[in-house]
Design a protein around this motif. Structure first.
Motif, PDB file in Angstrom:
ATOM      1  N   MET A   1       0.981  -0.764   0.057  1.00 48.67           N
ATOM      2  CA  MET A   1      -0.097  -0.246  -0.167  1.00 48.67           C
ATOM      3  C   MET A   1       0.470   1.402   0.133  1.00 48.67           C
ATOM      4  SD  MET A   1      -3.440   0.794   2.337  1.00 48.67           S
ATOM      5  CE  MET A   1      -2.450   1.107   4.232  1.00 48.67           C
ATOM      6  N   THR A   2       0.577   2.177  -1.131  1.00 50.51           N
ATOM      7  CA  THR A   2       1.721   3.834  -0.928  1.00 50.51           C
ATOM      8  C   THR A   2       0.902   4.124   0.233  1.00 50.51           C
ATOM      9  OG1 THR A   2       0.170   4.507  -1.694  1.00 50.51           O
ATOM     10  CG2 THR A   2       1.011   3.152  -3.639  1.00 50.51           C
ATOM     11  N   ASP A   3       1.914   4.959   1.205  1.00 49.37           N
ATOM     12  CA  ASP A   3       1.893   5.946   2.086  1.00 49.37           C
ATOM     13  C   ASP A   3       1.274   7.062   1.852  1.00 49.37           C
ATOM     14  OD1 ASP A   3       5.528   6.072   2.689  1.00 49.37           O
ATOM     15  OD2 ASP A   3       3.407   5.224   3.324  1.00 49.37           O
ATOM     16  N   LYS A   4       0.754   6.933   0.358  1.00 50.87           N
ATOM     17  CA  LYS A   4       0.016   8.528   0.201  1.00 50.87           C
ATOM     18  C   LYS A   4      -1.577   8.274   1.000  1.00 50.87           C
ATOM     19  CE  LYS A   4      -2.262  10.757  -3.945  1.00 50.87           C
ATOM     20  NZ  LYS A   4      -2.367  11.252  -5.324  1.00 50.87           N
ATOM     21  N   GLY A   5      -2.225   7.195   0.464  1.00 52.86           N
ATOM     22  CA  GLY A   5      -3.865   6.085   0.710  1.00 52.86           C
ATOM     23  C   GLY A   5      -3.380   5.688   1.509  1.00 52.86           C
ATOM     24  N   ALA A   6      -2.712   5.676   3.175  1.00 50.74           N
ATOM     25  CA  ALA A   6      -2.063   4.898   4.124  1.00 50.74           C
ATOM     26  C   ALA A   6      -3.142   4.760   5.309  1.00 50.74           C
ATOM     27  CB  ALA A   6      -0.878   4.672   5.100  1.00 50.74           C
ATOM     28  N   PHE A   7      -4.041   6.002   5.447  1.00 58.14           N
ATOM     29  CA  PHE A   7      -4.566   6.424   6.305  1.00 58.14           C
ATOM     30  C   PHE A   7      -6.060   6.706   5.460  1.00 58.14           C
ATOM     31  CE2 PHE A   7      -0.417   6.138   8.869  1.00 58.14           C
ATOM     32  CZ  PHE A   7      -1.299   4.449   9.953  1.00 58.14           C
ATOM     33  N   PHE A   9     -10.259   6.984   3.995  1.00 58.91           N
ATOM     34  CA  PHE A   9     -10.910   6.199   3.083  1.00 58.91           C
ATOM     35  C   PHE A   9     -11.816   6.218   2.063  1.00 58.91           C
ATOM     36  CE2 PHE A   9     -15.168   3.375   4.759  1.00 58.91           C
ATOM     37  CZ  PHE A   9     -15.320   2.607   4.303  1.00 58.91           C
ATOM     38  N   ARG A  10     -11.004   6.878   0.650  1.00 55.28           N
ATOM     39  CA  ARG A  10     -11.528   6.970  -0.370  1.00 55.28           C
ATOM     40  C   ARG A  10     -13.728   6.004  -0.821  1.00 55.28           C
ATOM     41  NH1 ARG A  10      -7.465   9.707  -1.243  1.00 55.28           N
ATOM     42  NH2 ARG A  10      -4.748   8.756  -1.263  1.00 55.28           N
ATOM     43  N   LYS A  11     -13.785   6.868  -2.080  1.00 54.35           N
ATOM     44  CA  LYS A  11     -15.342   6.390  -1.976  1.00 54.35           C
ATOM     45  C   LYS A  11     -15.175   5.072  -2.290  1.00 54.35           C
ATOM     46  CE  LYS A  11     -19.234   7.561  -4.939  1.00 54.35           C
ATOM     47  NZ  LYS A  11     -19.892   8.690  -4.753  1.00 54.35           N
ATOM     48  N   SER A  12     -13.842   4.443  -3.738  1.00 55.49           N
ATOM     49  CA  SER A  12     -13.443   3.501  -4.289  1.00 55.49           C
ATOM     50  C   SER A  12     -13.157   2.608  -3.117  1.00 55.49           C
ATOM     51  CB  SER A  12     -12.384   3.761  -5.512  1.00 55.49           C
ATOM     52  OG  SER A  12     -11.203   4.166  -4.049  1.00 55.49           O
ATOM     53  N   GLU A  13     -13.257   2.891  -2.174  1.00 56.91           N
ATOM     54  CA  GLU A  13     -13.329   1.851  -1.182  1.00 56.91           C
ATOM     55  C   GLU A  13     -13.856   1.200  -0.909  1.00 56.91           C
ATOM     56  OE1 GLU A  13      -9.797   2.215   1.196  1.00 56.91           O
ATOM     57  OE2 GLU A  13      -9.372   3.821   0.419  1.00 56.91           O
ATOM     58  N   ARG A  14     -15.193   1.787  -1.194  1.00 53.33           N
ATOM     59  CA  ARG A  14     -17.090   1.560  -0.490  1.00 53.33           C
ATOM     60  C   ARG A  14     -17.660   0.607  -1.351  1.00 53.33           C
ATOM     61  NH1 ARG A  14     -18.076   7.217   3.672  1.00 53.33           N
ATOM     62  NH2 ARG A  14     -15.662   7.923   3.905  1.00 53.33           N
ATOM     63  N   ILE A  15     -18.580   0.145  -0.756  1.00 53.92           N
ATOM     64  CA  ILE A  15     -19.441   0.044  -1.429  1.00 53.92           C
ATOM     65  C   ILE A  15     -20.453   0.242  -1.542  1.00 53.92           C
ATOM     66  CG2 ILE A  15     -21.079  -2.590  -1.532  1.00 53.92           C
ATOM     67  CD1 ILE A  15     -19.195  -4.079   0.093  1.00 53.92           C
ATOM     68  N   HIS A  16     -21.328   0.303  -3.145  1.00 54.50           N
ATOM     69  CA  HIS A  16     -22.189   1.474  -3.488  1.00 54.50           C
ATOM     70  C   HIS A  16     -23.052   0.252  -4.203  1.00 54.50           C
ATOM     71  CE1 HIS A  16     -20.661   4.865  -1.916  1.00 54.50           C
ATOM     72  NE2 HIS A  16     -19.433   4.925  -2.149  1.00 54.50           N
ATOM     73  N   LEU A  57     -18.589  -2.503   3.861  1.00 55.62           N
ATOM     74  CA  LEU A  57     -20.241  -1.730   3.934  1.00 55.62           C
ATOM     75  C   LEU A  57     -20.135  -1.673   4.886  1.00 55.62           C
ATOM     76  CD1 LEU A  57     -22.836  -1.033   2.419  1.00 55.62           C
ATOM     77  CD2 LEU A  57     -23.122  -3.388   3.566  1.00 55.62           C
ATOM     78  N   ILE A  58     -20.158  -0.507   6.252  1.00 57.53           N
ATOM     79  CA  ILE A  58     -20.804  -0.253   7.558  1.00 57.53           C
ATOM     80  C   ILE A  58     -22.369  -0.047   7.209  1.00 57.53           C
ATOM     81  CG2 ILE A  58     -20.430   0.894   9.206  1.00 57.53           C
ATOM     82  CD1 ILE A  58     -17.908   2.001   8.146  1.00 57.53           C
ATOM     83  N   SER A  59     -22.519  -1.183   8.272  1.00 57.20           N
ATOM     84  CA  SER A  59     -24.538  -1.287   8.704  1.00 57.20           C
ATOM     85  C   SER A  59     -24.717  -1.379   9.879  1.00 57.20           C
ATOM     86  CB  SER A  59     -24.807  -2.460   7.881  1.00 57.20           C
ATOM     87  OG  SER A  59     -26.147  -2.350   8.403  1.00 57.20           O
ATOM     88  N   VAL A  60     -25.193  -0.260  10.607  1.00 59.62           N
ATOM     89  CA  VAL A  60     -25.916  -0.622  12.207  1.00 59.62           C
ATOM     90  C   VAL A  60     -27.635  -0.458  11.630  1.00 59.62           C
ATOM     91  CG1 VAL A  60     -26.218   1.093  14.047  1.00 59.62           C
ATOM     92  CG2 VAL A  60     -23.547   0.982  12.491  1.00 59.62           C
ATOM     93  N   TYR A  82     -12.327   1.263  11.012  1.00 62.53           N
ATOM     94  CA  TYR A  82     -11.033   0.212   9.141  1.00 62.53           C
ATOM     95  C   TYR A  82     -10.191   1.343   9.207  1.00 62.53           C
ATOM     96  CZ  TYR A  82     -11.531  -1.772   5.011  1.00 62.53           C
ATOM     97  OH  TYR A  82     -10.787  -1.845   3.817  1.00 62.53           O
ATOM     98  N   ARG A  83     -10.709   1.909   8.466  1.00 60.32           N
ATOM     99  CA  ARG A  83      -9.454   3.535   8.265  1.00 60.32           C
ATOM    100  C   ARG A  83      -8.401   3.418   8.657  1.00 60.32           C
ATOM    101  NH1 ARG A  83      -6.930   8.808   8.964  1.00 60.32           N
ATOM    102  NH2 ARG A  83      -7.924   9.032  10.613  1.00 60.32           N
ATOM    103  N   LEU A  84      -8.109   3.057  10.153  1.00 60.30           N
ATOM    104  CA  LEU A  84      -6.181   3.199  11.382  1.00 60.30           C
ATOM    105  C   LEU A  84      -6.256   2.075  10.909  1.00 60.30           C
ATOM    106  CD1 LEU A  84      -7.345   5.827  13.688  1.00 60.30           C
ATOM    107  CD2 LEU A  84      -6.147   6.189  11.529  1.00 60.30           C
ATOM    108  N   ASN A  85      -7.159   1.032  10.283  1.00 59.83           N
ATOM    109  CA  ASN A  85      -5.756  -0.399  11.113  1.00 59.83           C
ATOM    110  C   ASN A  85      -6.706  -1.278   9.811  1.00 59.83           C
ATOM    111  OD1 ASN A  85      -5.669  -0.818  13.270  1.00 59.83           O
ATOM    112  ND2 ASN A  85      -7.749   0.334  13.933  1.00 59.83           N
TER     113      ASN A  85
END
Length: 145
Positions: A1-7, A9-16, A57-60, A82-85
């Motif tokens: 993983m590159t340092d640029k996106g290390a921490f 949480f982009r839209k491309s990482e979410r399920i839509h 996807l995050i659901s509550v 999730y973003r931090l880990n």
């Protein structure tokens, strides 16, 4: 993983996509792990190298937490943990650029927890997922040999 996106949480990482959600919950290939009060449902998928390898996807459910303020707080805690880990998953994915995973984090309890407790449970789930991903890779490599 590159340092640029290390921490991040982009839209491309979410399920839509509804199709992707249906396959995650309705297909027969999904599996689940729990670390109370969080359950993660996951499915292995093939991804292009240009796509995000892991999508979340995050659901509550409203059934568990009646107040929108509480649901939003829990979703914020889960996203942050999730973003931090997420590096735990990315470190286990180094060799295979075509493999990926769809995941859904689902809140199971009707109580609120400290961010530290949520963070611990997310780390627990991500390390277990990383182990499963690593074991799956080793099995496919040995069967290809």
């Amino acid at each position: 993983m590159t340092d640029k996106g290390a921490f991040s949480f982009r839209k491309s990482e979410r399920i839509h996509s509804l199709k992707q959600i249906d396959e995650l919950f309705g297909g027969g290939k999904s599996r689940a792990l729990s670390a109370f009060p969080i359950r993660v449902v996951y499915r292995y998928v093939h991804r292009l190298p240009t796509e995000a390898p892991f999508q979340v996807l995050i659901s509550v459910p409203k059934r568990n937490l009646k107040h929108a303020v509480d649901r939003n707080r829990v979703k914020r805690q889960l996203r942050e943990a999730y973003r931090l880990n997420k590096h735990l998953l990315f470190n286990s994915k180094q060799k295979h650029s075509d493999k990926g995973m769809d995941m859904a984090f689902i809140w199971l309890d009707s109580q609120l927890y400290d961010s530290d407790k949520v963070h611990q449970n997310v780390v627990n789930l991500l390390t277990r997922l990383a182990e499963k991903l690593w074991n799956k890779k080793q099995k496919t490599e040995s069967s290809n040999s």
